[in-house]
Design a protein around this motif. Structure first.
Motif, PDB file in Angstrom:
ATOM      1  N   GLY A  10       0.853  -1.195   0.000  1.00 26.17           N
ATOM      2  CA  GLY A  10       0.000   0.000   0.000  1.00 26.17           C
ATOM      3  C   GLY A  10       0.882   1.236   0.000  1.00 26.17           C
ATOM      4  O   GLY A  10       1.940   1.261  -0.639  1.00 26.17           O
ATOM      5  N   GLU A  11       0.445   2.252   0.757  1.00 28.30           N
ATOM      6  CA  GLU A  11       1.242   3.477   0.844  1.00 28.30           C
ATOM      7  C   GLU A  11       2.209   3.369   2.026  1.00 28.30           C
ATOM      8  O   GLU A  11       1.822   2.875   3.092  1.00 28.30           O
ATOM      9  N   LEU A  12       3.419   3.838   1.868  1.00 26.25           N
ATOM     10  CA  LEU A  12       4.381   3.777   2.968  1.00 26.25           C
ATOM     11  C   LEU A  12       3.983   4.725   4.099  1.00 26.25           C
ATOM     12  O   LEU A  12       3.486   5.823   3.859  1.00 26.25           O
ATOM     13  N   THR A  13       4.208   4.276   5.342  1.00 27.40           N
ATOM     14  CA  THR A  13       3.933   5.141   6.496  1.00 27.40           C
ATOM     15  C   THR A  13       5.166   5.319   7.373  1.00 27.40           C
ATOM     16  O   THR A  13       5.304   6.319   8.053  1.00 27.40           O
ATOM     17  N   SER A  14       6.065   4.338   7.369  1.00 29.33           N
ATOM     18  CA  SER A  14       7.201   4.376   8.286  1.00 29.33           C
ATOM     19  C   SER A  14       8.346   3.549   7.708  1.00 29.33           C
ATOM     20  O   SER A  14       8.131   2.495   7.109  1.00 29.33           O
ATOM     21  N   ILE A  15       9.563   4.058   7.852  1.00 22.50           N
ATOM     22  CA  ILE A  15      10.754   3.344   7.373  1.00 22.50           C
ATOM     23  C   ILE A  15      11.780   3.302   8.502  1.00 22.50           C
ATOM     24  O   ILE A  15      11.932   4.277   9.243  1.00 22.50           O
TER      25      ILE A  15
END
Lengths: 339, 339, 339, 339
Positions: free
Chosen positions: D146-151
């Protein structure tokens, strides 16, 4: 730089892997010629790989070219003859497994190989060249496991190939699951243990593919064996791993246990999703043994250049075939076979 | 056998876990009374758990019954008052976290707790009673990791609860992600390190649930902190783990690293299927911390019987709340907060 | 609350586990009496566990007390007689495995059990009550694996117990590795597959403990079997796992594979140290099956209270013993045995 | 076959890796010349690798030889100048990271690169060429997360190199832990997210190597950052991983999470020994990124032959350096830096 001139016969699925590796990954070799009776394979070699010389006949290829070595990736029934022909022409030989299909001709070709000690002969047991297997071997040699007591080998082809195999079995005769598949594991057992098989007892079923019973083929083949040094061995071959290509080897020793390919992880990625914590897997043999295929040809080429002995001999091919045939006999006759 | 008579207030999701454990898993305690303003909860206690005395009022319950102890699982806003009332009646107290919502009343209740040294007070930081966390603590105490240098704590609620939280946030005010969720991790950091927080800097987003921005709530909250002994700490809280309930703690020391719950494996099962090699996961907190919830109440009951000191004190509750409030302030004011 | 009055015979290593669980973890049961010929065991029961009635004689215990049920954890040779005696007194019976040592008396006791349908009889195959095994069973019943094709069971005792076993074997006669150890796996195979064993072929060695050859014991015992529905089964029992207590079950089906205990992880901790990435392991059976031991007695007590049928029957005990005896015979006579 | 003639400057630890790969693994390139001021390095190139032309001076090398391309593996301070010189001579350039040490000269060299659109320039962010990272990238591009939220990115060097670094730091000035080590992770964050850094806040300590404080170096450096698209980023760099070379990247998205190198497994071997269940690990960067180093040079060579654009540009080098410098500034000034 010395560059070994290779002629290859056979450009099927596995043959293509070898040809591509010689061209793309092994600077001190070149794919000088290929032979195939399949028009498309020759076109592929010429156009995609830039191979200079293409033949429809193996004999023609080895007669007309200034080759150093041949790579034999033709159907198994041709191996013994093509090996002997190449040796006669003074060529180094890399041959895919099995070395042959029945013991008499295998014994002959092994004699030919041993009569040409200056020529490198290497059989295609590529697993020995896989980093994981080599690391395991180094641990055993370092004594990390103590003395071996038990070995387990699984070779289960991916489910995605099952229907293809069923089609194949409808029209042709394979050597049976033990000669086709277990032979790699038999070689690993001999390599890791340094011992020979003493007895085998085999069972099987085709629950996952009942049609196979019509063609006298098994989907699952299992064998309990014992080695000359009393080590217990379990071999399982199958054609229906849902998760990919499952090649696993377990070595239990007096001081520890090793599993190689407990899970055939594709790489270092772990996926956490609605299924749970997932390790994606290798899906077929070219993926799982990609590096091993390069390493085995590189090792063959280096042995030619450095004039060092081969690491997988004709005798290795003969012994493993002998055991696989005994496994099939055990299954057919429903009894323990002593070798 | 001594059996501790417990009165419990609150039978919501977590309250039910406690009530069931007292009845089914702790022979030296009995659930003597419950108090709740929710009719169904009282019916459940009476009919399913066989609780003898059921009250609509907490005060009535602690006044009329010959209780030894109370378990407080009511909404957080009632904790400080109910703790103080129980202590006044001479009852031992187990209270769910947080100990309170703002510092002034927390400081008061901590004073009350400390003025009753003969009464056991225990706060519901159940993670300390989980086998994995206790094992990690024992490794640290044994020096396996050397000196700590870095800690990372993840607390990510399962995706399946996200919509419920959004509904909740629409209608009510939570304490914010740091006070609601990170507080468990703050306690773990203090417990593992033996040190206090020196500074905190918090960020966040609501990419996975944009609606939350309307209610001033975060889906993801992150904090970089430093402890009094210079240990670096990273805290991540979230509300959208697709794979289940992800509580993970990492402790890096000068001699090694530990991860607890790197993958929240449900059990010892591995599934090899078309997804790959899969470890099924714990899906919510009652599953992940099932044993820990039993152990914490058992520990509380044993402390009463054996007159031993509590393992999770009022000060632990006060300190962790203080840090969580600072994290929220850092996020609101976009700056580093020093404690 | 109904509390089932239990009398237990035998307080050895496993007996202690049961006694402690009854006292500490099962509120609706109480350990009312114990019988043992070992003085220290009675003292332990009285002083540590607070058991009211202690006897040197099993017969005396079941005659003089107002018991509801017995737990039999005495040496295997006494099981059949003690089960029958208890049933005659109208007592519910939980007996440790094996149900007996030879088929004649086992058949008799199974007849006695079946003649008392109102009394609960449960055999101590605790693995069926382990969360991981129950989860695996639920996946199979949900069809996740499709139809079973192959099963593999490992039961390898920890190396740390090997010297104790060698001492034991010097002075006594065990039932042999198959009757002692494989019997648990035989039960699992029957439970998971719903099928019976058709043939067995067994091998073994004592490479890791050569002294065992003097006492006609094996360190490693292996068996390749086939079930009535053609499923292939491999059983491996051993006494020398360096890494702890290795109980593993693999179920391959037409649609996937499951491994339970692939690695016997102690908990959710992963240690990254100079050895690599390490999962600490369960070191012995009380650790690995801690919950299962509680669950099986809880299940027994619940069956008594709710008058529900037992989940592990006398027939389960008889069938598994029969297969284990056939495995030993196969090993002794070096041939395939058909059941 | 076209063979690209490469001249390489610098044959230190990393330089040797490149030189060996060009010679042994990349058939369509040849190592035509090398330049180094270290006598032993030139001797190694000549004798071990058979390089035809060896120079003490980089300028001399690029002036006198009919080269197609250069590989720059010299100390970081020389990169910008050597890149510009090569471009002027019309040579394709592969340069090790960082592209430079300070922003002014980096901006200049990036201008030079962009003024030579016909010449391939590639920076040595080899992680992008690792199979695991490429697989992760493909999952992200397929929308699996999906969409990235945290790396989260960890780069922790092995403990075995710690003393060497301390010696180095005693005598020289590194760029600091963020410019030296985090730069790889900064590039990965940009590559995976397609977004730029908005703010950084950095902390650190030297608990594991107190001597480093004298040299203004950190053993552990940590940074909490936010991207332009609100994604939260945590970067940890360290110099003391006991278990080997720990490079890990975690990507949390709205639909799932990925970890690359959660455990840096050396291969597919699992060892079960007295430590538990052990995955042996990669011990240093040449081992972990062995294939990536080959792939990046192969990619560079292929880009030259096929006239395709570079995959790691000068701008990538400039942006990552800019962020690393901001992290160091944040640490030095103890405040949040906005980019």
């Amino acid at each position: 730089m010395t560059r070994i001139k290779i002629g290859q016969v056979g450009l099927g699925r596995l043959g293509k892997v070898h040809a591509q590796n010689i061209v793309n990954a092994i600077p001190n070799a070149e794919l000088w010629a290929v032979a195939s009776i399949v028009e498309e394979e020759l076109a592929y070699a010429k156009n995609e790989l830039g191979v200079p010389y293409c033949y429809q006949s193996y004999t023609e290829m080895i007669n007309q070219n200034d080759l150093d070595a041949v790579v034999i990736a033709s159907p198994s029934g041709f191996h013994t003859v093509q090996i002997s022909q190449a040796l006669e022409k003074g060529l180094h030989v890399f041959s895919e497994k099995p070395i042959g299909l029945e013991m008499k001709s295998i014994e002959n070709v092994v004699q030919n190989i041993e009569s040409s000690p200056d020529l490198v002969f290497q059989l295609g047991f590529m697993r020995r060249f896989d980093h994981s297997y080599q690391y395991a071997k180094s641990l055993i040699e370092a004594g990390t496991l103590g003395e071996l007591t038990s070995i387990r080998c699984y070779g289960i082809d991916p489910h995605v190939g099952l229907n293809d195999f069923i089609s194949f079995a409808r029209n042709a005769t394979s050597g049976g699951i033990f000669l086709d598949m277990s032979i790699h594991d038999i070689d690993l057992v001999r390599w890791f243990s340094g011992a020979e098989f003493k007895s085998v007892y085999a069972l099987g079923n085709h629950i996952a593919a009942p049609q196979l019973s019509e063609y006298s083929e098994l989907e699952t083949g299992a064998c309990l064996a014992q080695l000359s040094n009393d080590v217990v061995v379990y071999l399982l071959a199958g054609r229906n791993a849902m998760h990919g290509y499952h090649v696993e080897t377990e070595l239990i020793g007096t001081r520890g246990m090793i599993r190689i390919g407990n899970a055939p992880e594709k790489n270092l990625v772990t996926l956490y999703d609605e299924n749970g914590v997932v390790r994606p897997t290798s899906h077929h043999f070219p993926e799982r043994f990609r590096e091993a295929f390069i390493n085995e040809i590189q090792s063959f080429v280096n042995a030619i250049i450095k004039q060092t002995p081969s690491t997988v001999t004709g005798v290795d091919g003969m012994k493993s075939t002998e055991v696989a045939i005994a496994m099939q006999q055990s299954f057919d006759e429903k009894k323990v076979i002593y070798l």
